[in-house]
Motif scaffolding. Sequence first.
Motif, PDB file in Angstrom:
ATOM      1  N   VAL A 255     -10.441  -9.447 -24.128  1.00 62.98           N
ATOM      2  CA  VAL A 255      -9.600  -9.266 -23.231  1.00 62.98           C
ATOM      3  C   VAL A 255      -9.460 -10.587 -22.269  1.00 62.98           C
ATOM      4  O   VAL A 255      -8.297 -11.082 -21.836  1.00 62.98           O
TER       5      VAL A 255
ATOM      6  N   LYS B   9      -5.779 -14.692 -22.137  1.00 59.90           N
ATOM      7  CA  LYS B   9      -4.921 -15.417 -21.263  1.00 59.90           C
ATOM      8  C   LYS B   9      -5.220 -16.832 -21.190  1.00 59.90           C
ATOM      9  O   LYS B   9      -5.722 -17.265 -20.229  1.00 59.90           O
TER      10      LYS B   9
ATOM     11  N   TRP C 234      -6.714 -15.570 -14.872  1.00 59.66           N
ATOM     12  CA  TRP C 234      -7.056 -14.142 -14.036  1.00 59.66           C
ATOM     13  C   TRP C 234      -7.195 -14.734 -12.752  1.00 59.66           C
ATOM     14  O   TRP C 234      -7.951 -15.181 -12.287  1.00 59.66           O
TER      15      TRP C 234
ATOM     16  N   ASP D  77      -5.207  -8.497 -11.316  1.00 54.29           N
ATOM     17  CA  ASP D  77      -4.203  -8.407 -12.466  1.00 54.29           C
ATOM     18  C   ASP D  77      -5.206  -8.093 -13.930  1.00 54.29           C
ATOM     19  O   ASP D  77      -4.498  -7.954 -14.846  1.00 54.29           O
ATOM     20  N   LEU D  78      -6.425  -7.841 -13.510  1.00 56.73           N
ATOM     21  CA  LEU D  78      -7.272  -7.159 -14.599  1.00 56.73           C
ATOM     22  C   LEU D  78      -8.229  -6.325 -14.069  1.00 56.73           C
ATOM     23  O   LEU D  78      -8.960  -6.501 -13.080  1.00 56.73           O
TER      24      LEU D  78
ATOM     25  N   THR E 249      -3.453  -5.370 -16.349  1.00 58.40           N
ATOM     26  CA  THR E 249      -3.956  -5.185 -17.537  1.00 58.40           C
ATOM     27  C   THR E 249      -5.452  -4.259 -17.281  1.00 58.40           C
ATOM     28  O   THR E 249      -6.031  -4.533 -16.291  1.00 58.40           O
TER      29      THR E 249
ATOM     30  N   TRP F  32      -7.793  -1.434 -24.520  1.00 56.20           N
ATOM     31  CA  TRP F  32      -7.257  -2.333 -23.820  1.00 56.20           C
ATOM     32  C   TRP F  32      -5.708  -2.014 -23.638  1.00 56.20           C
ATOM     33  O   TRP F  32      -4.906  -1.750 -24.232  1.00 56.20           O
TER      34      TRP F  32
ATOM     35  N   GLN G 157      -2.087  -2.172 -21.571  1.00 58.79           N
ATOM     36  CA  GLN G 157      -0.962  -3.021 -20.638  1.00 58.79           C
ATOM     37  C   GLN G 157       0.061  -1.882 -20.200  1.00 58.79           C
ATOM     38  O   GLN G 157       0.551  -1.001 -20.711  1.00 58.79           O
TER      39      GLN G 157
END
Lengths: 72, 445
Positions: free
Chosen positions: B260, B264, B271, B351-352, B383, B440, B442
């Motif tokens: 995960v 990105k 992140w 953001d995570l 996420t 995982w 979104q």
Amino acid sequence: MTLVVSTTFSKTSLFMNFYLTPIAYLDPGTGSMLLQAIVGGSAGLFVFVRHLWRSFRYAEQTKAGDTTQETN
Amino acid sequence: MFRALGYGGLQDWETVSKKSFLQTGMQTGFIVQTETVATPTLPNIGFDCAAVLQHTAIPIITWPFDWSFNMLRAAALLTLDLLEQALEDNAILKDATPYNVQFVGSCPVFIDTSSFVPFQPGQIWAGYRQFCQMFLYPLMLQCWKNVDFQPWLRGSLEGIAPQDFSSLLGLRDFFRRGAFSHVWLHARLQTPRMIQPKVADSMKSSGFSRFMIVNNVRGLRRIVEGLSWKPRTSAWSDYDNTAEPVQRDAAAKEKFVEDVCQSKFWPLKTWKTVWDLGCNQGRYSRLAAKYAETVLAIDSDHLTVDRLFVALNAERNRTIIPLVGNLADPSPSLGWRLQERRSLEHRSKPDLVFCLALIHHLVIGCNLLLADVIDWLASLKATVVFEYVDRADVQVQQLLSNREDVFSDYNGEAFRAHINRAFVVVREQSLLGGTRTLLWLQPKD
């Protein structure tokens, strides 16, 4: 000698008595200010005692002033 | 980050900013980098603004009531060190609050540059009582009484009053270093008994000097250095090393989490902020730190967080910030109009988010609704790496063993329905025991 000790004792008692008399409307931070002298080393202790002596004199003078005013 | 100065503040700053202790502090990173903005747009903030200072941004602002023991201790030592350096350079700290210190990763940084002012001969350290209330007593409380200081600092933004703390001490405590003078005597002197009103002036004329403040600061430093809190164990301190599911699933979970993180545009650290909820020893926080600018490692177990901080601090880690936090009892916004010390969600947007093997504690342990927890996670718009622990799992059975099972909403079917309502499942993986699933997620929209 006995007289000296006795005088010192009586002054100290008076001193502590005055010191422990509650007086309202004072900044509670003043206690922390005083403590800084006590924890500031031996020279600080001297400053603390000197300050107490001055406070004592100040209080005595204030009291004397009040008495004079009342008499008048 | 900007700081507006009034005319008095500007005058002080112009004097203090030239001093070597401040320059050295900025170079070594112990004081936040600060510059005067050349042509500022002066903000309309209700007072005459004379200048604006710009500080290097701190990734996330944290509050002392979310720190661990050694975080508060590190902040106290930094404050005392900087004060001593300032005094040697003819300056002083006008206050001494832990809110002046922030953490970049595990490294404390002093952020309130305008707290430094030129020293006036005979001046008293105005921040002494604040230092005791905000640093010394909370540390003593933790160390001497093994009572968590965080609820006390959360309960009062001014910290613990000398009278209150003195009342908590037993006879034995008064023989400990600093107890007689900084606590008992301090408390006695707080009661307004002095007849002379101008104490500061009288002290000055009685010969109070900078040397006495330095003595006090050095004494305080010795006391704070001597305070240590090392309980042998807590509910969660050894969980990562001993629990069977952790040992069994660690490799698979690490691989999943890393996938995960790498999704990105790796190797760029894309992140911005990762929240690791229920971080325990920070296994996944450390993994995320390779791919993130900042990781908040949050756990409700004070000892576990403190050990994590000590380890990170020794590494001079500048990415992971450990915090003591309980999702079911979070620190609210506090202070004037609830805007002075705002809650975590106001200060940080992740953001995570990692929510690994936490859900059963929230629903069964803390009586929260499953749907509500999932809605809250979705509201973060991040996420999410989620570990669902089924009812059949040994740990869930253990949680249910001593209580009435009123958690009918906690089942696989309901979980799926709630997840599908709020998230898109990108990938999922069952773990070896068959009762745990990694997802995982979104957020939708």
